[in-house]
Write a protein that holds these residues in place. Structure first.
Motif, short mmCIF file in Angstrom:
data_model
loop_
_atom_site.label_atom_id
_atom_site.label_comp_id
_atom_site.label_asym_id
_atom_site.label_seq_id
_atom_site.Cartn_x
_atom_site.Cartn_y
_atom_site.Cartn_z
N MET A 35 0.82 -1.19 0.00
CA MET A 35 0.00 0.00 0.00
C MET A 35 0.86 1.26 0.00
SD MET A 35 -2.87 1.37 -0.16
CE MET A 35 -4.43 0.99 0.50
N ASN A 36 2.02 1.17 0.65
CA ASN A 36 2.91 2.33 0.70
C ASN A 36 3.36 2.72 -0.70
OD1 ASN A 36 4.32 4.34 2.14
ND2 ASN A 36 6.20 3.15 1.96
N ILE A 37 3.62 1.74 -1.54
CA ILE A 37 4.05 2.03 -2.92
C ILE A 37 2.91 2.70 -3.69
CG2 ILE A 37 4.76 0.97 -5.10
CD1 ILE A 37 6.29 -1.10 -3.41
N ALA A 38 1.71 2.20 -3.52
CA ALA A 38 0.56 2.81 -4.20
C ALA A 38 0.38 4.26 -3.74
CB ALA A 38 -0.70 2.00 -3.92
N LEU A 39 0.56 4.51 -2.46
CA LEU A 39 0.44 5.89 -1.97
C LEU A 39 1.51 6.79 -2.55
CD1 LEU A 39 -0.52 5.23 1.75
CD2 LEU A 39 -1.89 6.44 0.05
N TRP A 40 2.73 6.27 -2.68
CA TRP A 40 3.79 7.06 -3.30
C TRP A 40 3.49 7.34 -4.77
CZ3 TRP A 40 7.19 10.21 -1.57
CH2 TRP A 40 7.71 10.07 -0.29
N ILE A 41 2.94 6.37 -5.46
CA ILE A 41 2.60 6.57 -6.88
C ILE A 41 1.52 7.65 -7.01
CG2 ILE A 41 1.53 5.48 -8.90
CD1 ILE A 41 3.02 2.90 -8.06
N ILE A 42 0.49 7.55 -6.20
CA ILE A 42 -0.60 8.54 -6.25
C ILE A 42 -0.08 9.92 -5.86
CG2 ILE A 42 -2.80 9.21 -5.22
CD1 ILE A 42 -3.39 6.18 -4.95
N THR A 43 0.76 9.97 -4.84
CA THR A 43 1.33 11.24 -4.42
C THR A 43 2.20 11.83 -5.52
OG1 THR A 43 1.32 10.49 -2.13
CG2 THR A 43 2.73 12.36 -2.65
N GLY A 44 2.99 11.00 -6.17
CA GLY A 44 3.82 11.47 -7.29
C GLY A 44 2.98 11.97 -8.45
N LEU A 45 1.88 11.26 -8.74
CA LEU A 45 0.98 11.70 -9.80
C LEU A 45 0.39 13.07 -9.49
CD1 LEU A 45 -0.79 10.97 -12.37
CD2 LEU A 45 -2.48 10.19 -10.71
N LEU A 46 -0.07 13.24 -8.26
CA LEU A 46 -0.64 14.53 -7.86
C LEU A 46 0.41 15.64 -7.91
CD1 LEU A 46 -2.90 13.48 -4.86
CD2 LEU A 46 -3.67 14.37 -7.06
N ALA A 47 1.62 15.34 -7.45
CA ALA A 47 2.68 16.34 -7.48
C ALA A 47 3.03 16.72 -8.91
CB ALA A 47 3.91 15.81 -6.74
N ALA A 48 3.12 15.74 -9.80
CA ALA A 48 3.41 16.03 -11.21
C ALA A 48 2.30 16.86 -11.84
CB ALA A 48 3.61 14.73 -11.98
N LEU A 49 1.07 16.51 -11.53
CA LEU A 49 -0.06 17.27 -12.04
C LEU A 49 -0.02 18.72 -11.57
CD1 LEU A 49 -2.89 17.17 -13.46
CD2 LEU A 49 -3.80 16.78 -11.18
N LEU A 50 0.31 18.92 -10.31
CA LEU A 50 0.39 20.27 -9.78
C LEU A 50 1.56 21.04 -10.39
CD1 LEU A 50 -0.46 19.40 -6.09
CD2 LEU A 50 -1.83 20.84 -7.61
N LEU A 51 2.67 20.37 -10.64
CA LEU A 51 3.79 21.05 -11.29
C LEU A 51 3.45 21.47 -12.71
CD1 LEU A 51 6.97 19.12 -10.13
CD2 LEU A 51 6.31 21.46 -9.60
N VAL A 52 2.74 20.62 -13.43
CA VAL A 52 2.34 20.98 -14.79
C VAL A 52 1.38 22.16 -14.76
CG1 VAL A 52 1.00 20.16 -16.78
CG2 VAL A 52 2.75 18.71 -15.77
N SER A 53 0.53 22.20 -13.76
CA SER A 53 -0.45 23.29 -13.71
C SER A 53 0.17 24.63 -13.32
CB SER A 53 -1.60 22.94 -12.77
OG SER A 53 -1.17 22.98 -11.43
N THR A 54 1.44 24.64 -12.95
CA THR A 54 2.10 25.92 -12.67
C THR A 54 2.34 26.71 -13.96
OG1 THR A 54 4.29 24.94 -12.73
CG2 THR A 54 3.23 25.10 -10.58
N SER A 55 2.05 26.12 -15.10
CA SER A 55 2.21 26.84 -16.36
C SER A 55 1.28 28.05 -16.44
CB SER A 55 1.94 25.91 -17.53
OG SER A 55 0.58 25.51 -17.55
N LYS A 56 0.30 28.12 -15.52
CA LYS A 56 -0.59 29.29 -15.49
C LYS A 56 0.19 30.59 -15.31
CE LYS A 56 -3.09 27.58 -12.07
NZ LYS A 56 -3.10 26.15 -11.91
N ALA A 57 1.34 30.49 -14.66
CA ALA A 57 2.14 31.68 -14.41
C ALA A 57 3.03 32.02 -15.60
CB ALA A 57 3.02 31.48 -13.18
#
Length: 125
Positions: A1-23
């Protein structure tokens, strides 16, 4: 489960980094990329920069505290804030009548809630 949580967390972090293009991308150019991006015209450039900064800080807050083992409780706290961010995005899209894209925002919100609950609970650091 820890690996799945890291994958989901990484996905969310990547998504948030991509959305910084607003600036970085002008509002008018971003709005022309598709129907789902027209919302940027409802916000001022300063508000978009603020959202981009919050997205960037959230991406960092999801990953770095756990990786550096400095205040790892910040990970579920940040995940809670990310869930609130996506819930706000879904409400904004609902007000704009963009019902197709609400599902995506709610899905990301659910992922953030899942990370927050698991990291506060049984799989805490």
């Amino acid at each position: 489960m820890n690996i799945a949580l890291w994958i989901i967390t990484g996905l969310l972090a990547a998504l948030l980094l991509v959305s910084t293009s607003k600036a970085l991308v002008p509002r008018e150019k971003m709005a022309k990329t598709g129907e789902a991006a027209e919302w940027v015209l409802d916000f001022s450039p300063a508000a978009l920069r603020t959202l981009a900064l919050l997205d960037f800080l959230a991406a960092i807050g999801l990953v770095l505290p756990a990786v550096l083992d400095i205040a790892p409780v910040m990970v579920p706290m940040t995940a809670t804030c990310v869930a609130a961010l996506f819930l706000g995005a879904a409400i904004m899209r609902l007000r704009r009548g963009e019902r197709k894209t609400i599902v995506i925002d709610l899905f990301y919100c659910a992922l953030a809630v899942f990370v927050a609950v698991c990291r506060f609970g049984p799989w805490a650091f």
